[in-house]
Design an enzyme around this catalytic site. Structure first.
Site: not given
Ligand code: IMP
Ligand code: MG
Length: 422
Positions: A13, A16, A38-41, A143, A223, A411
């Site tokens: 967070d 990115k 699981n990511a949130g951009h 595997r 992440q 930023s």
């Protein structure tokens, strides 16, 4: 040709998504190489907000190719929903998206196991996003996982899924959890498989061809460094390599083709989920939450907040080989006075300048702070380095120096133009 790896230098967070969006302007191909939904951009273009989970943020710029590499774990039903959401917003998702044949799949039993394991751990839980990420990577390492290439082969998929559901229902029974219906999962995944089939390809060959043509490639990390399965605060981590090396293994592009590593970090620190966060501070958390900031893009959870930790970010420079730094959310500190920065850890009589690997030891450390005067002026409208308040410039320079990396971007808000290049 120039290849850039972009990584999070903290706990995820870091902003990115926005920096990737800005850098994508000069890239031809954007690649996701690890993690899952699981990511949130979050990316803002004008007033429109886009939240991406699996698809690279590059999709928001026309004519860019986007790749989901082999290191990613894909929940196909949720990927189709993400594609549909983008199409509804008139974002093109067609010949510009390429999904690796060898990316592993996430199933409902992974999500259920994720949840059950967390419940069993009780107060020692990881605080996962409950997206089934850990169990899916677990199957990959054991595997016993299914991949995109299996999903688009109906006969093979049916046979493999039957076995997997049978096996996992036994495990879920032992947990006292609800059983998974083969019929339902099979039907939903087959529909998703048919939708995704046109995108599925050999992305290693695609990327190799792109490089031979001289394309510029941007590798988008998800992440952050301290959530890395090897280099993070284990076990309070995610299940993939979030550090720079993951860009190679998760894409099939070799290390000697990489040209630079950009690290993204916030001007302060946040973390979602459990685990150590030495510089955690109620003062800064209350301030940021009151501003409506620092709520998770994926789960909506309020993020834990703290002061900038330069011991941690220096570790990030080390393991990622960060050449350039982008510091985000500077404007979040606009009203604070003074601003603290952690410059070392005190452990009993000792002073540490690195992050100890043992989480219990880390939890015993006390941050040593340096104080910086606040600038107490809004920075969100500033577009040039020279126009930033001198105290804000001094702060940014100091945290970059402490991190041991070169500051190239600051930023001051979520919009594309709220970006200052140095
Ligand atoms: P998992 O990846 O869902 O297994 O969660 C493991 C840990 O990583 C938890 O602390 C999550 O909150 C954290 N995590 C996973 N993905 C992200 C992300 O995109 N941003 C921030 N934290 C994340
Ligand atoms: Mg995020």
């Amino acid at each position: 040709m120039s290849n850039t790896i972009l990584v999070g230098a903290q706990w995820g967070d870091e902003g990115k998504g926005k920096i990737i969006d800005v850098l994508t302007e000069n890239a031809d191909v954007v690649v996701r190489t690890q993690g899952g939904n699981n990511a949130g951009h979050t990316v803002f273009i004008g007033p429109q907000k886009y939240v991406l989970h699996l698809i690279p943020s590059g999709i928001l710029r026309r004519s860019k190719s986007c790749v989901i590499g082999s290191g990613v774990v894909i929940d196909p039903v949720s990927l189709v929903a993400e594609i549909d959401g983008l199409l509804k917003l008139k974002v093109q998702v067609a010949e510009n998206l390429f999904i690796s044949e060898t990316a592993h799949l996430v199933f409902p039993y992974h999500r259920e196991l994720d949840e059950q394991r967390e419940l069993l751990k009780g107060e020692h839980k990881i605080g996962t996003t409950k997206r089934g990420i850990g169990p899916a990577y677990g199957d990959k390492a054991a595997r016993t996982g299914l991949r995109m290439i299996d999903l688009i082969n109906p006969a093979r998929f049916e046979a493999q899924l039957k076995l997997k559901i049978r096996e996992n229902n036994e495990v879920l029974k032992a947990f006292g959890a609800k059983q998974i219906s083969f019929k339902q999962v099979h039907a939903a995944y087959r529909v998703a498989g048919d939708r995704l089939k046109p995108f599925v390809t050999n992305t290693v060959v695609f990327l190799d061809k792109a490089m031979r043509r001289g394309a510029d490639i941007l590798f988008e990390g998800a992440q952050g460094t301290f959530l890395d399965i090897d280099h993070g605060t284990y076990p309070f981590v995610t299940s993939s390599n979030t550090t720079a090396g993951g860009a190679c293994t998760g894409s099939g592009v070799p290390p000697n083709r990489m040209d630079r590593v950009v690290g993204v970090m916030k001007a302060y620190t946040t973390r979602v989920g459990e685990g150590p966060l030495l510089t955690e501070s109620a003062e800064i958390a209350d301030l940021l939450h009151a501003m409506g900031r620092e709520f998770g893009a994926t789960t909506g959870r309020a993020r834990r907040c703290g002061w900038f930790d330069s011991v941690a970010t220096r570790h990030a420079t080390m393991v990622n080989g960060i050449d350039e730094l982008a510091v985000t959310n500077l404007d979040g500190l606009d009203t604070l006075e003074p601003i603290k920065v952690c410059i070392g850890y005190r452990l009993g009589q000792a002073r540490l300048d690195y992050v100890p690997n043992d989480v219990e030891t880390l939890l015993k450390c006390q941050p040593i702070y340096a104080e910086f005067p606040g600038w107490r002026t809004p920075t969100d409208r500033v577009r040039e380095w020279k126009k930033l308040p001198p105290k804000a410039r001094a702060y940014l320079k100091a945290i970059a120096e402490l991190t041991d990396a070169k500051l190239t971007i600051a930023s001051v808000g979520p919009a594309r133009d709220q970006t200052i290049f140095l």
